[in-house]
Design a protein around this motif. Structure first.
Motif: not given
Length: 490
Positions: A205-215, A346-355
């Motif tokens: 469980g140590n892979l970032s769950a959202n890394s595939g969405i961020i480009t 999309e990248t900034v949206e996910v990054m923002t959700k990630n903190g």
């Protein structure tokens, strides 16, 4: 015939006293994969990667880490639980110091070093074709700049080949360049670095769950913050050392003076770039000849040219951000690194959700001429917003405002050379400082045909900040006046 040097960024190295916050940012928030590490007697190095953008995070053990057992992961646990010492993984501990570099002075004791250390991005590693020629060019400038002569480094698996490397000192602050020639190497990164099993990380469980969405595909550029008047010296050094050339970003960019942004900004920018036809500033699209293995092997490098932005205050008008960096960093250095994305929204949206904490411009940035502030009865005539620019390229103003994304359709010198009706623009966003001082930060950038660096954004942002602050001041004055009147009436 002597070949032109070819260069591309291999990795960027950070020297930090505590790797935990940086690892948390790079892995859990920005979505880079934790792909490997190296441990020696002196340091721990962690590698985070997304496509061709690779960060190496280096920590001196006397500052933070303690040596680990040979058969475990390094004795360090991130807040995210990134490293949990899985029992099934065997680690070959590399006790050599081939890749050990620090930004901090090794002459201090451990206690003094903690007090003296300033976290810094200090090493831009560059992959080259002919390392001997590169080092000779540096030696022609000064022998003292060669910190490590060309050295051959083998992997433990001899079938993987070898890497030739050297280390040179830049003319800007604490910056160094590790030069690597990898034409005879078939390993995954560099000799001595251990590759982390991604399946093991995924199972734990140590892979970032959202890394595939961020480009984020590669490093777009890095920026030096230097003292007033130092930009010409830096440009001359990089031209002599690497054959880099001045890159004119737009029609306002002067070959001699650079891009001068006066008014409320007080900033001078100069850009250098290496590419095959650097004299003309045009990317070569010619196909390599069959007998030219040199071009055949590295023909794809031209699409990701090495770019350096040099920023300094104007002599009579201080840029507070540049001067603040130099003060907090203890001298000139790398102020920020630009990461290129193919999908900004999309990248900034996910990054923002990630903190990830991004800097947001004031509301005035997204307006045309006037702005109604939150108090409704104050209107400020700004004449500095980017509303019309954003609308002209068809981007969603509401979405850009929500995430704090900047947009600039600044024309560049290539417009006159190419017949195109397509709108050229770029989008940018900047993080807050990565370290505990107001020094290094990251930029996420998407280029929609533009080759410049959003100079219109710099001006519009500065003016919108000033306009917003002025409006707040007027509101405060009006409130104080109202209180005084009410007091008199009572």
């Amino acid at each position: 015939m002597k070949k032109e040097p070819k260069l591309r960024m291999h990795h960027i190295e950070l020297c930090v006293s505590d790797p935990n916050p940086v690892a948390e940012l790079l892995h859990n928030q920005l979505g880079l994969r934790f792909v490997g590490y190296r441990e020696s007697a002196q340091c721990l190095q962690l590698i985070f990667k997304m496509e061709k953008a690779t960060f190496v995070v280096t920590t001196r053990k006397s500052l933070h880490c303690q040596p680990s057992d040979n058969n475990n992961y390094p004795d360090i646990v991130f807040e995210s639980g990134l490293l949990k010492k899985p029992n099934k993984l065997e680690v070959t501990r590399d006790l050599s110091e081939a890749w050990t570099l620090f930004c901090c002075d090794s002459g201090f004791s451990s206690q003094e070093r903690r007090a003296q250390h300033v976290d810094s991005v200090f090493n831009v590693a560059i992959e080259v074709v002919n390392i001997a020629d590169c080092v000779n060019s540096i030696r022609d400038i000064s022998q003292d700049l060669v910190l490590q002569e060309v050295t051959r480094c083998y992997d433990s698996d001899s079938e993987l080949g070898y890497v030739d490397y050297a280390v040179i000192k830049s003319c800007c602050g604490n910056v160094v360049h590790t030069l690597v020639q990898k034409s005879e190497y078939r390993g995954w990164f560099l000799p001595g670095f251990y590759r982390v099993n991604q399946d093991e990380l995924r199972a734990s469980g140590n892979l970032s769950a959202n890394s595939g969405i961020i480009t984020m595909s590669h490093f777009d550029h890095f920026t030096f913050a230097c003292r007033v008047g130092e930009s010409n010296e830096i440009m001359d050094w990089y031209e002599r050392a690497f054959g880099m050339k001045r890159f004119i970003t737009n029609r306002q960019d002067s070959e001699l003076e650079g891009l001068v942004i006066g008014d409320d900004v007080g900033l001078r920018l100069k850009v250098m770039q290496f590419w095959k036809c650097s004299e003309s500033g045009l990317i070569s699209t010619s196909s390599p000849t069959d007998d030219d293995a040199y071009d055949t092997l590295y023909r794809n490098w031209e699409s990701e040219p090495l770019k350096i932005v040099i920023a300094e205050s104007l002599p009579n008008l201080t840029n507070t951000q540049i001067e603040g960096f130099i003060k907090d960093h203890g001298g000139p250095g790398i102020q920020h690194v630009g990461l290129h994305t193919s999908n900004m929204l999309e990248t900034v949206e996910v990054m923002t959700k990630n903190g990830v904490k991004f800097r947001h411009p004031p509301p005035t940035y997204y307006t045309e001429f006037t702005l109604s502030l939150f108090w409704h009865y104050i209107f400020v005539r700004t004449q500095i917003g980017q509303l019309e620019v954003i609308k002209s390229v068809g981007e969603n103003v509401k979405v850009l405002r929500e995430y704090g994304i900047l947009l600039d359709n600044e024309a560049d010198v290539f417009d006159s050379l190419e017949n195109t009706s397509e709108e050229r623009y770029l989008m940018q966003i900047f993080t807050y400082p990565v370290f505990n001082r107001d020094t290094f930060f990251l930029e996420v950038i998407q280029r929609k045909g533009a080759r410049g660096f959003g100079v219109g954004n710099v001006t519009a942002l500065a003016r919108s900040v000033n306009a917003f602050n002025q409006a707040k001041l007027l509101e405060m004055q009006k409130m104080e006046l109202s209180k005084a009147n009410n007091k008199d009436e009572s």
